[in-house]
Enzyme design. Structure first.
Site, short mmCIF file in Angstrom:
data_model
loop_
_atom_site.label_atom_id
_atom_site.label_comp_id
_atom_site.label_asym_id
_atom_site.label_seq_id
_atom_site.Cartn_x
_atom_site.Cartn_y
_atom_site.Cartn_z
N GLU A 85 0.84 -1.21 0.00
CA GLU A 85 0.00 0.00 0.00
C GLU A 85 0.87 1.26 0.00
O GLU A 85 1.67 1.49 0.92
CB GLU A 85 -0.94 -0.01 1.21
CG GLU A 85 -2.02 1.04 1.07
CD GLU A 85 -3.13 0.92 2.10
OE1 GLU A 85 -3.49 -0.21 2.48
OE2 GLU A 85 -3.62 1.97 2.53
N ASP A 295 3.85 -14.57 11.49
CA ASP A 295 2.60 -15.07 10.89
C ASP A 295 1.51 -13.99 11.00
O ASP A 295 0.87 -13.83 12.04
CB ASP A 295 2.21 -16.35 11.65
CG ASP A 295 0.95 -17.00 11.10
OD1 ASP A 295 0.19 -16.32 10.39
OD2 ASP A 295 0.73 -18.17 11.43
N HIS A 392 -2.79 10.08 0.31
CA HIS A 392 -2.86 8.75 -0.28
C HIS A 392 -2.62 8.83 -1.79
O HIS A 392 -1.82 8.07 -2.35
CB HIS A 392 -4.24 8.15 0.01
CG HIS A 392 -4.36 6.73 -0.40
ND1 HIS A 392 -3.79 5.71 0.32
CD2 HIS A 392 -4.96 6.16 -1.47
CE1 HIS A 392 -4.05 4.57 -0.28
NE2 HIS A 392 -4.76 4.81 -1.37
#
Ligand code: MEV
Length: 437
Positions: A85, A295, A392
């Protein structure tokens, strides 16, 4: 129509690719070449990656970035982050810098207990199963002596066993709840091996237990597995400063703090907002979890269950203003390791630990909680001020330009143009279209 294949895992890598090309890629050599483009030049390094899973055909790259300036408990860190991202690392870096100038992050590990269960059926008397459990408890523990020897020598191992009666919820369902200290290991393999051995001992002992023999009713183990819900393996991270210190050229401190606290309150009451809010937190946590070879599915599952621990899904972060002091904090259940698993195998994971100055599991828990808190701070700060899209899309601009095969010169012009103009996919298409006329 494609046909099923048998014995696939036994084929060589070349045979697997050939099969894939024939059956799913219309023998397109260019597609096959994409797989090969991502092979490592060093055959031994490639072999290492091939061996991580079954049927490896290639490697899947994700960016490995760094967010510097994280002051955590007076120690300065650069956080290795793996994410696709665009804005995540930039947001983390901004938040780190912001808090560096305001005392940094404080973090503490509250508890480190992991757990697992032996789930079993028993359709007889509760008193009998309780008596059986009490009798064999020491035998269950001694049956894992060899397995826990090394862990015990380091100060860990099985901590306690208890019988849990769930038959009022599901007829005949009980489990043995086992708690463990696994120190610097995430502990999945250790816990599961202990549980399976104890389950075996449990059934063996049951066959010789007189009260079961009399009624011809024996407990039957259904499964034994660790739990990824670890509310007793908890870490807390916090930032705090006077509201005045939150003043920037874009906003006045007190008003910003009030809006910020309000945003957290909304995430505490409204599930739809809470999920996105917590997703933003996990943008930071997962990126470091991935970089350190841990994990992320286990972490995600446990964290979201914790967010719903009070029977409704809520924010993982909290904020308050008291006597003009703004405090923002997070509490996360995190079972992570700094030894075992991928941590000492993947070259980039090893490098990530080097960058983090070789933390133990507790220090890594603190770093992860801070990564989540910082990410959430950056998101809420944008949301309650400029809106999220400005930052963003700025980060995403390069992805759009790459998608549209922009040249270096076009990229440069686009960057300059979109410093002052709103970025959207169509605006970039229009801009490039005009440039290319
Ligand atoms: C985007 O990946 C994450 C955010 O939506 C988080 C949030 O809304 O708090 C920006």
């Amino acid at each position: 129509m494609n046909q099923p294949v048998s014995g696939f895992s036994k084929k060589s890598k070349a045979e697997k690719i050939e099969w894939l090309a024939e059956n799913y890629l219309q023998n397109n050599l260019r597609s096959v070449q994409v797989l090969k483009n991502y092979w490592n030049d060093d055959p031994s390094l490639q072999q290492l990656h091939d061996d991580f899973i079954e049927n490896t055909l290639s490697n899947y790259y994700l960016p490995f970035g760094i967010a510097p300036n994280f002051l955590i408990n007076e120690k300065l860190y650069a956080l290795p982050m793996v994410t696709e991202e665009s804005s995540v690392v930039a947001a983390a870096s901004n938040a780190a810098k912001f808090w560096l100038e305001r005392g940094g992050f404080k973090a503490e590990v509250i508890s480190t207990e992991k757990n697992g269960q032996i789930h079993f059926n028993f359709f007889g008397s509760e008193k009998v199963i309780e008596a059986f459990f009490e009798e064999i408890k020491p035998k269950l523990h001694s049956s894992i002596q060899a397995i826990e020897k090394n862990m015990k020598a380091r100060g860990g191992g099985l901590l306690a066993l208890s019988l849990v009666d769930k038959s009022h919820i599901l007829e005949g369902y009980f489990h043995i709840h086992a708690t463990f200290e696994t120190l610097d290991a995430m502990g999945a393999n250790f816990i599961n091996t202990c549980l399976e051995q104890m389950a075996h001992t449990f059934e063996e002992e049951a066959r010789n237990f007189e009260a079961f023999q009399k009624k011809v009713t024996y407990p039957e183990v259904v499964m034994s597995i660790l739990s990824n819900y670890v509310p007793e393996c908890l870490v807390r991270a916090e930032v705090s400063c006077n509201v005045e210190e939150l003043t920037t050229k874009h906003h006045e401190g007190k008003h910003f703090a009030e809006k910020f606290v309000r945003a957290i309150e909304i995430a505490k009451t409204e599930t739809r907002r809470a999920v996105t809010h917590n997703k933003g937190i996990m943008n930071g946590v997962d990126a470091v979890v991935l970089a350190t070879g841990n994990d992320f599915r286990a972490v995600e599952a446990g964290v979201h269950a914790y967010a719903a621990r009070n029977s409704y899904y809520s924010s993982l972060t909290h904020a308050k203003i008291e006597d003009d002091v703004f405090t923002f904090w997070i509490e996360l259940p995190l079972a992570v390791g700094t030894v075992g698993g991928l941590t000492s195998l993947h070259p980039l994971t090893k490098l990530a630990f080097e960058i983090l100055q070789k933390p133990d599991a507790k220090e890594l828990m603190q770093i992860l909680a801070v990564a989540g808190l910082a990410q959430n701070f950056a998101a809420i700060r944008s949301l309650v001020t400029t809106g999220i899209q400005k930052g963003h899309m700025k980060m995403h601009l390069m992805n759009i330009l790459n998608q549209l095969h922009a040249t270096e010169a076009e990229k440069e012009k686009a960057m300059e143009h979109f410093m002052k103009n709103t970025i959207s996919h169509s605006a970039v298409v229009d801009f490039l279209g005009k440039l290319r006329l």
